[in-house]
Design a protein around this motif. Structure first.
Motif, PDB file in Angstrom:
ATOM      1  N   SER A 148       0.810  -1.221   0.000  1.00 37.05           N
ATOM      2  CA  SER A 148       0.000   0.000   0.000  1.00 37.05           C
ATOM      3  C   SER A 148       0.839   1.264   0.000  1.00 37.05           C
ATOM      4  O   SER A 148       0.545   2.207  -0.737  1.00 37.05           O
ATOM      5  N   CYS A 149       1.885   1.297   0.832  1.00 35.47           N
ATOM      6  CA  CYS A 149       2.625   2.569   0.959  1.00 35.47           C
ATOM      7  C   CYS A 149       4.136   2.386   1.097  1.00 35.47           C
ATOM      8  O   CYS A 149       4.808   3.193   1.746  1.00 35.47           O
ATOM      9  N   GLY A 150       4.675   1.335   0.510  1.00 34.59           N
ATOM     10  CA  GLY A 150       6.108   1.226   0.374  1.00 34.59           C
ATOM     11  C   GLY A 150       6.840   0.767   1.606  1.00 34.59           C
ATOM     12  O   GLY A 150       6.258   0.315   2.594  1.00 34.59           O
ATOM     13  N   ILE A 151       8.146   0.909   1.544  1.00 32.07           N
ATOM     14  CA  ILE A 151       8.998   0.393   2.609  1.00 32.07           C
ATOM     15  C   ILE A 151       8.758   1.135   3.927  1.00 32.07           C
ATOM     16  O   ILE A 151       8.879   0.555   5.007  1.00 32.07           O
ATOM     17  N   GLY A 152       8.391   2.411   3.864  1.00 39.26           N
ATOM     18  CA  GLY A 152       8.077   3.155   5.084  1.00 39.26           C
ATOM     19  C   GLY A 152       6.873   2.564   5.789  1.00 39.26           C
ATOM     20  O   GLY A 152       6.855   2.414   7.016  1.00 39.26           O
ATOM     21  N   GLY A 153       5.841   2.188   5.015  1.00 36.95           N
ATOM     22  CA  GLY A 153       4.672   1.555   5.602  1.00 36.95           C
ATOM     23  C   GLY A 153       5.001   0.205   6.211  1.00 36.95           C
ATOM     24  O   GLY A 153       4.480  -0.149   7.271  1.00 36.95           O
ATOM     25  N   PHE A 154       5.871  -0.551   5.531  1.00 45.30           N
ATOM     26  CA  PHE A 154       6.281  -1.850   6.068  1.00 45.30           C
ATOM     27  C   PHE A 154       6.987  -1.694   7.400  1.00 45.30           C
ATOM     28  O   PHE A 154       6.732  -2.434   8.351  1.00 45.30           O
ATOM     29  N   ILE A 155       7.903  -0.719   7.487  1.00 47.93           N
ATOM     30  CA  ILE A 155       8.639  -0.503   8.740  1.00 47.93           C
ATOM     31  C   ILE A 155       7.680  -0.137   9.863  1.00 47.93           C
ATOM     32  O   ILE A 155       7.795  -0.631  10.989  1.00 47.93           O
ATOM     33  N   ALA A 156       6.707   0.732   9.567  1.00 57.14           N
ATOM     34  CA  ALA A 156       5.734   1.138  10.587  1.00 57.14           C
ATOM     35  C   ALA A 156       4.931  -0.058  11.080  1.00 57.14           C
ATOM     36  O   ALA A 156       4.748  -0.255  12.289  1.00 57.14           O
ATOM     37  N   VAL A 157       4.441  -0.888  10.141  1.00 53.13           N
ATOM     38  CA  VAL A 157       3.655  -2.059  10.530  1.00 53.13           C
ATOM     39  C   VAL A 157       4.532  -3.078  11.252  1.00 53.13           C
ATOM     40  O   VAL A 157       4.095  -3.711  12.217  1.00 53.13           O
ATOM     41  N   PHE A 158       5.772  -3.240  10.795  1.00 55.57           N
ATOM     42  CA  PHE A 158       6.670  -4.186  11.450  1.00 55.57           C
ATOM     43  C   PHE A 158       6.939  -3.794  12.898  1.00 55.57           C
ATOM     44  O   PHE A 158       7.027  -4.663  13.776  1.00 55.57           O
ATOM     45  N   LEU A 159       7.083  -2.495  13.152  1.00 51.77           N
ATOM     46  CA  LEU A 159       7.314  -2.048  14.533  1.00 51.77           C
ATOM     47  C   LEU A 159       6.110  -2.388  15.416  1.00 51.77           C
ATOM     48  O   LEU A 159       6.278  -2.819  16.569  1.00 51.77           O
ATOM     49  N   ILE A 160       4.910  -2.201  14.887  1.00 51.29           N
ATOM     50  CA  ILE A 160       3.707  -2.580  15.647  1.00 51.29           C
ATOM     51  C   ILE A 160       3.739  -4.067  15.944  1.00 51.29           C
ATOM     52  O   ILE A 160       3.485  -4.509  17.073  1.00 51.29           O
ATOM     53  N   PHE A 161       4.051  -4.848  14.915  1.00 57.82           N
ATOM     54  CA  PHE A 161       4.158  -6.305  15.062  1.00 57.82           C
ATOM     55  C   PHE A 161       5.213  -6.668  16.112  1.00 57.82           C
ATOM     56  O   PHE A 161       4.968  -7.508  16.993  1.00 57.82           O
ATOM     57  N   TRP A 162       6.368  -6.052  16.042  1.00 58.98           N
ATOM     58  CA  TRP A 162       7.476  -6.365  16.951  1.00 58.98           C
ATOM     59  C   TRP A 162       7.103  -6.061  18.398  1.00 58.98           C
ATOM     60  O   TRP A 162       7.331  -6.873  19.290  1.00 58.98           O
ATOM     61  N   TRP A 163       6.511  -4.891  18.639  1.00 58.50           N
ATOM     62  CA  TRP A 163       6.168  -4.519  20.013  1.00 58.50           C
ATOM     63  C   TRP A 163       5.064  -5.399  20.585  1.00 58.50           C
ATOM     64  O   TRP A 163       5.115  -5.804  21.755  1.00 58.50           O
ATOM     65  N   LEU A 164       4.062  -5.717  19.765  1.00 53.52           N
ATOM     66  CA  LEU A 164       2.983  -6.577  20.250  1.00 53.52           C
ATOM     67  C   LEU A 164       3.484  -7.992  20.533  1.00 53.52           C
ATOM     68  O   LEU A 164       3.119  -8.608  21.541  1.00 53.52           O
ATOM     69  N   MET A 165       4.340  -8.523  19.664  1.00 54.57           N
ATOM     70  CA  MET A 165       4.851  -9.868  19.881  1.00 54.57           C
ATOM     71  C   MET A 165       5.839  -9.902  21.045  1.00 54.57           C
ATOM     72  O   MET A 165       5.928 -10.904  21.762  1.00 54.57           O
ATOM     73  N   LYS A 166       6.540  -8.815  21.274  1.00 55.24           N
ATOM     74  CA  LYS A 166       7.441  -8.753  22.420  1.00 55.24           C
ATOM     75  C   LYS A 166       6.654  -8.856  23.722  1.00 55.24           C
ATOM     76  O   LYS A 166       7.025  -9.598  24.642  1.00 55.24           O
ATOM     77  N   MET A 167       5.539  -8.144  23.793  1.00 57.50           N
ATOM     78  CA  MET A 167       4.672  -8.253  24.973  1.00 57.50           C
ATOM     79  C   MET A 167       4.057  -9.647  25.063  1.00 57.50           C
ATOM     80  O   MET A 167       3.927 -10.217  26.160  1.00 57.50           O
TER      81      MET A 167
END
Length: 425
Positions: A325-344
């Motif tokens: 949808s919005c390129g590598i910047g969008g991927f990084i943003a979604v990945f950070l959400i994924f990383w923080w949620l999975m860390k918890m």
């Protein structure tokens, strides 16, 4: 009581679609009405992960704006739908985090989510397989979560394991493999962690090895049963029979998730800024890739079927959907959400065995992991906020110490600074 009414309305309202900037669900109306009373600036200080996730979603919204307006010059209808989805995800995280803050609130949500699935049936249900997968499985999952918490609180672990095993077998027998795997892996994790085993790196490798061995053994029995027509339906049988090596579970994953490879191709075509919100697969290039993994030997592509539905670029992955949808910047943003949620999530799995909601945390963590990897991008709006809010509340209950009383009318202020578990550093 008023909070429980709101939670019930949220759970039941997810079955109601309102045509407004695409489609707005009734549950989102509840969220929007609750938003002015839910957010407090201090929450960002007291709950750093909430702050990080909201900031990441705002970054995603920024990258959507850049791609839609300045790069692909998207239509107003498409970019408004894309932006509205991200805005609703932001608001939902803020509201649901404050709404799902007690055990009784979480159990109320699960109960009414089950009732909603009993009463309402999605339009996607058009066959026996889809009826079981999209109608019966959500009911089983909610009922299993309620039963698991009830039995876990009373220390009846083996009975809970038996019920989860039965649910797993029922799902595998009816072509709902991903749900069956959720129950299978969840039961294994709960059993191992409830034994009070102190996890070290050496023990972790042993547990993974034993788990992989048990899984492969069970998978071989499953394949043999499908090939001999003892369990499963035509969908499972046709998929397994066209594999070069049906006993390789990764081959089955590939043929069942061809959208992933289509997404990789779409990302490769426009890696920097993506294709824009709700981008169309105009010449069916990516749909043909999906079909190449689902072809059952006829040598024909069902392009007629593609023309009968919306021709959006397939991804079936929240992570890849953000990139498309919005390129590598969008991927990084979604990945950070994924990383923080999975860390918890991993913290709760490893450390929160004393919580009554522990079985729920395990099952929701696995569901969330699967959603980020193999579910459509829209799940970031509809599914992830409620799962993430329950996980986040569980994490902060564990980190700061849960209240002695389950009083949903009193807020428990948190003044301590966040301290990461040593095992995850």
């Amino acid at each position: 009581m008023f909070k429980k009414i709101k939670i019930a309305a949220y759970a039941l309202g997810s079955a109601l679609n309102i045509p407004l900037v695409g489609q707005l669900k009734g549950s989102e109306i509840v969220v929007l009405l609750s938003a002015p009373f839910a957010f407090k600036v201090r929450d960002f200080k007291d709950y750093p992960y909430l702050r990080k996730i909201i900031y990441a979603l705002l970054a995603l919204l920024l990258f959507q704006f850049i791609t839609d307006v300045f790069v692909v010059h998207n239509s107003m209808q498409n970019f408004l739908r894309g932006w509205a989805g991200t805005v609703m995800s932001i608001v939902s995280f803020i509201v649901l985090f404050k709404m799902m803050d007690t055990e009784s609130a979480v159990m109320t949500y699960i109960l009414f989510a089950m009732i909603k699935n009993i009463i309402f049936t999605d339009d996607i249900v058009d066959s026996d397989m889809s009826f079981f997968k999209f109608k019966i499985v959500p009911i089983i999952a909610s009922a299993l979560q309620l039963i698991a918490v009830y039995l876990y609180k009373r220390g009846k672990i083996m009975l809970m394991m038996g019920i989860m095993a039965c649910a797993c077998l029922v799902c595998f027998a009816n072509d709902a493999r991903s749900s069956g795997m959720l129950f299978f892996v969840g039961a294994g994790i709960i059993y191992v962690m409830s034994r009070g085993i102190q996890i070290t790196r050496q023990k972790l490798f042993v547990i993974i090895f034993i788990g992989a061995t048990v899984f492969e053994t069970a998978y071989v029995f499953y394949v043999n049963a499908v090939l001999s027509n003892e369990i499963g339906g035509g969908h499972s049988s046709s998929q397994i029979r066209r594999l070069d090596n049906p006993y390789n579970p990764f081959e089955l994953l590939v043929t069942g998730r061809g959208e992933t490879f289509a997404a990789v191709t779409a990302i490769g075509d426009k890696p920097l800024f993506g294709h824009g919100s709700w981008a169309l697969d105009k010449d069916l290039k990516y749909y043909k890739i999906v079909l190449s993994f689902q072809d059952e030997g006829t040598g024909e592509f069902d392009l007629k079927k593609a023309d009968s539905v919306d021709r959006y670029i397939p991804s079936h992955s929240i992570l890849m959907g953000g990139w498309i949808s919005c390129g590598i910047g969008g991927f990084i943003a979604v990945f950070l959400i994924f990383w923080w949620l999975m860390k918890m999530s991993f913290t709760l799995i490893l450390r929160a065995q004393d919580s009554n909601l522990y079985p729920l945390y395990v099952m929701m963590s696995i569901t969330m992991l699967w959603a980020f990897l193999f579910s459509p991008f829209q799940h970031l709006r509809f599914t992830i906020p409620v799962l993430g809010s329950i996980i986040m509340n569980g994490y902060y209950d564990w980190l700061y110490g849960s209240s002695a009383e389950d009083d949903e009318d009193e807020e428990q202020p948190v003044d301590e600074e966040e301290k990461e578990p040593l095992l995850l550093n």
